[in-house]
Scaffold this motif. Structure first.
Motif, PDB file in Angstrom:
ATOM      1  N   GLY A   3       0.850  -1.049  -0.176  1.00  0.00           N
ATOM      2  CA  GLY A   3      -0.038   0.007   0.136  1.00  0.00           C
ATOM      3  C   GLY A   3       0.744   1.442  -0.004  1.00  0.00           C
ATOM      4  N   ILE A   4       2.116   1.281   0.011  1.00  0.00           N
ATOM      5  CA  ILE A   4       2.931   2.353   0.130  1.00  0.00           C
ATOM      6  C   ILE A   4       3.133   2.742  -1.448  1.00  0.00           C
ATOM      7  N   GLN A   5       2.572   4.088  -1.614  1.00  0.00           N
ATOM      8  CA  GLN A   5       2.734   4.597  -3.035  1.00  0.00           C
ATOM      9  C   GLN A   5       4.161   5.335  -3.529  1.00  0.00           C
ATOM     10  N   ARG A   6       4.525   4.860  -4.657  1.00  0.00           N
ATOM     11  CA  ARG A   6       5.669   5.343  -5.248  1.00  0.00           C
ATOM     12  C   ARG A   6       5.475   6.506  -5.799  1.00  0.00           C
ATOM     13  N   VAL A   7       6.246   7.624  -5.484  1.00  0.00           N
ATOM     14  CA  VAL A   7       5.764   8.931  -6.377  1.00  0.00           C
ATOM     15  C   VAL A   7       7.143   9.351  -7.291  1.00  0.00           C
ATOM     16  N   ASP A   8       6.887   9.524  -8.628  1.00  0.00           N
ATOM     17  CA  ASP A   8       8.147   9.769  -9.424  1.00  0.00           C
ATOM     18  C   ASP A   8       8.377  11.168  -9.388  1.00  0.00           C
ATOM     19  N   GLY A   9       9.637  11.548  -9.130  1.00  0.00           N
ATOM     20  CA  GLY A   9      10.115  12.899  -9.353  1.00  0.00           C
ATOM     21  C   GLY A   9      10.080  13.486  -7.962  1.00  0.00           C
ATOM     22  N   GLN A  10       9.628  13.096  -6.843  1.00  0.00           N
ATOM     23  CA  GLN A  10       9.649  13.430  -5.505  1.00  0.00           C
ATOM     24  C   GLN A  10      10.544  12.447  -4.541  1.00  0.00           C
ATOM     25  N   PRO A  11      11.863  13.203  -4.213  1.00  0.00           N
ATOM     26  CA  PRO A  11      12.573  12.741  -3.124  1.00  0.00           C
ATOM     27  C   PRO A  11      12.168  12.014  -2.051  1.00  0.00           C
TER      28      PRO A  11
END
Length: 230
Positions: free
Chosen positions: A23-31
């Protein structure tokens, strides 16, 4: 969390405790972060990832702020990602060196994780690392990486476990703590730990049931504990 190395570490660390990470979302472009503090019964480990993405310690001002935040926690070990050395020069390199000097002055053992893969091509040899950072207290690396950085005797080149132990001892002579990790065949993963040139621990764990998630770091924690860095 960001889709980056710190995010992967945090997800792996959570997964290694038995918690679900789907359930942990991976966010592109956000460190994700530039550091993680992991806690143990009596000591703490500060893990620093000042890489190209989301660099927050690119100036002396940022470093001063960072050190003020860290000071109350008094980490006994500072784990520095080798990614931070990739392309480091000028002020950024000076900040990394100052970080190493400041943490060492506070009694924190500074350990370098030899990532990324192709370390010699992307960063350089160990002599270059020594010149960039100054004195460090330990090195942790995969066998494939260390095979490129150190020479094994001809008779050991086909023996994975013996090569790992030999290279760990070589690192121990050079830095105090030497840790070499590698897969052993298809169903196990091993770690050789040496202090001051003497092999002090050998770990081998099956990966048949639980896979590789978080295993390298769990073994690294055992190495740091053996060395009394944690």
């Amino acid at each position: 969390m960001g889709d980056d190395l710190p995010g992967e570490f945090v997800r792996s660390h959570i997964g290694s405790t038995g918690l679900l990470t789907e359930g942990i979302q991976r966010v592109d472009g956000q460190p994700t972060t530039t550091c993680v503090m992991t806690y143990f019964p009596e000591k703490q480990r500060l893990m620093v990832y000042p890489g190209r993405s989301g660099l927050r310690m690119s100036s002396a001002d940022h470093l001063d702020s960072f050190l003020r935040l860290v000071e109350p926690y008094a980490p006994s070990c500072t784990w520095l990602s080798g990614h931070s050395l990739n392309g480091a020069q000028g002020e950024r390199l000076q900040v990394l060196r100052s970080l190493r000097e400041e943490m060492a002055a506070r009694g924190s053992k500074v350990v370098l994780d030899l990532v990324p893969h192709r370390f010699r091509d992307l960063v350089g040899g160990l002599a270059k690392v020594d010149g960039m950072l100054g004195r460090i207290d330990g090195v942790v690396g995969e066998l494939d990486t260390l095979d490129e950085l150190l020479d094994s005797p001809r008779g050991l080149r086909g023996a994975t476990a013996d090569r790992m132990k030999y290279l760990a001892e070589e690192l121990g002579v050079r830095y105090g703590l030497g840790v070499v990790q590698s897969r052993l065949g298809t169903d196990s993963y091993g770690q050789a730990v040496a202090l001051d040139g003497t092999l002090v621990d050998w770990q081998e764990e099956s990966i048949a049931d639980r896979g590789m998630r978080g295993l390298g770091d769990r073994l690294a924690v055992k190495a740091l504990t053996t060395a009394k860095y944690l």
